[in-house]
Design an enzyme around this catalytic site. Structure first.
Site, PDB file in Angstrom:
ATOM      1  N   LYS A  36       5.349   7.953 -14.959  1.00  0.00           N
ATOM      2  CA  LYS A  36       4.115   7.511 -14.898  1.00  0.00           C
ATOM      3  C   LYS A  36       3.397   7.098 -16.220  1.00  0.00           C
ATOM      4  O   LYS A  36       3.885   7.508 -17.266  1.00  0.00           O
ATOM      5  CB  LYS A  36       3.003   8.637 -14.417  1.00  0.00           C
ATOM      6  CG  LYS A  36       3.364   8.929 -12.947  1.00  0.00           C
ATOM      7  CD  LYS A  36       2.923   7.780 -11.766  1.00  0.00           C
ATOM      8  CE  LYS A  36       3.110   8.173 -10.658  1.00  0.00           C
ATOM      9  NZ  LYS A  36       4.328   8.683 -10.106  1.00  0.00           N
TER      10      LYS A  36
ATOM     11  N   SER B  20       6.988   3.734  -7.346  1.00  0.00           N
ATOM     12  CA  SER B  20       5.477   3.880  -7.743  1.00  0.00           C
ATOM     13  C   SER B  20       5.351   3.169  -9.082  1.00  0.00           C
ATOM     14  O   SER B  20       3.927   3.133  -9.449  1.00  0.00           O
ATOM     15  CB  SER B  20       5.385   5.498  -7.888  1.00  0.00           C
ATOM     16  OG  SER B  20       5.929   5.806  -8.942  1.00  0.00           O
TER      17      SER B  20
END
Lengths: 201, 201
Positions: A150, A113
């Site tokens: 993230k 990701s």
DNA sequence: TATATAGGCGAACAATTGTTCGCTCATGAG
DNA sequence: CTCATGAGCGAACAATTGTTCGCCTATATA
């Protein structure tokens, strides 16, 4: 390895970490609450025989510790509920130079990701444990019991955890979400060939 | 810091690296070819006063060295002619745990030619000095006096150094090129926030 | 009940290690 | 020339550190 033996090794490794040289037998005695140097020698001999400690013969302060560097924990599957850096979550250790301190830990990256930020599946990310993260910085977050790496993005529209991969959608943070900052990204390490191995916890 | 003083510090740091504990005064004397312990003590006192060395009072083998880890050289602009890992090319050092050995060195990545392999401008790449590289592995190469980090590709059509970025063209190796393998990629390290600093050479 | 094992005590002893005290020598600055 | 400084010598000395020896107490196990 008995509990008592673990305590010895722990004491010695901490001493070395704090002082830069190993303790004398009398210092170990004092530290472990013993009054006879003979007790310590006995213990050291047993530890050495079992390979839990290395000594260089009869040399003053010649205990080598397992290594002269600090072990930074590698966290595996984080269990909801228990504090993130508690022992239950520790999968192993990576040893780095002394300058990495206690509030640092590694996380092994799971998934792609963040691949557009050049962080790949299997990479080790070194994080500094903190609650404060600045806008647009990469960090590890715990959202509803799950850990994710993230970019932290705060806008008038709300707070988002941004992936760096078109295949993933941003995570929008709702009031009802159980959310916490685990740490900020300090370093990315990718071992290609016989690089850092994890040593068992 | 005089030449002689440098030699002392060098000897001590090497000793610590090799043995895991610091040398006694007599060991330093022997190592430096001196016959009096007093000479060594004088020297140590001067080094300590100038902050070039840390000692813990009068404790046996209590020299702390600058750190208990090994310094891996960071190579800067490589000069054609001189051996790659010679002192002239060393820009600084990065300290890692002991398990990194003498045949390793860092190169700071210059440019984005490997960005699709998640190696970015400014990253540190740890290389193992060797002449042997396998097909399809990433390594550092010296071609006509210039250093470059690329994927090594050997095909029936010839040998190519492949970038990982569409903006760059593969380098085709001609017979007339001056070419050598410098090392294979072992690790990629990216320091984001107060990570490893280079310390001056 | 024997016996092995982990852990411990204290004191004497030997070895290692650090310190001190003059003294010498060479070199460069004033 | 004189003086400060870096570097070194040897020997005696003090402190620290590691070793040994005999003996003790639990605890678990065959």
């Amino acid at each position: 390895m008995t509990e008592r033996q673990k305590m010895f090794v722990n004491f010695i490794e901490n001493f070395i970490r704090d002082n830069g040289y190993s303790p004398s037998i009398r210092e170990i005695a004092k530290g472990m609450g013993l009054s006879s140097t003979a007790s310590v020698k006995n213990m050291l001999d047993r530890l050495t025989e079992n390979g839990l400690l290395k000594r260089s013969g009869s040399i003053a302060r010649g205990i080598e510790g397992s290594r002269m560097s600090s072990a930074v924990p590698v966290l595996g599957r984080i269990k909801a509920g228990v504090p993130v850096t508690s022992e239950e979550n520790i999968e192993g250790y990576i040893r780095l130079g002394k300058e990495i301190y206690d509030d640092h830990f590694f996380l092994r990256v799971d998934g792609d990701s963040m691949k557009d930020k050049a962080i790949l599946d299997g990479d080790f990310v070194l994080l500094r444990h903190t609650n404060i993260i600045h806008n647009n910085k990469i960090g590890a977050f715990c959202i509803n019991g799950e850990i994710t790496l993230k970019t932290f993005l705060k806008t008038p529209e709300g707070v988002f955890l941004m992936p760096a991969n078109d295949d993933f959608a941003p995570i929008s943070l709702a009031e009802t979400d159980d959310f916490s900052v685990i740490g900020v990204l300090v370093m990315v390490i990718r071992a290609l060939e016989g690089g850092y191995d994890i040593e068992p916890a």
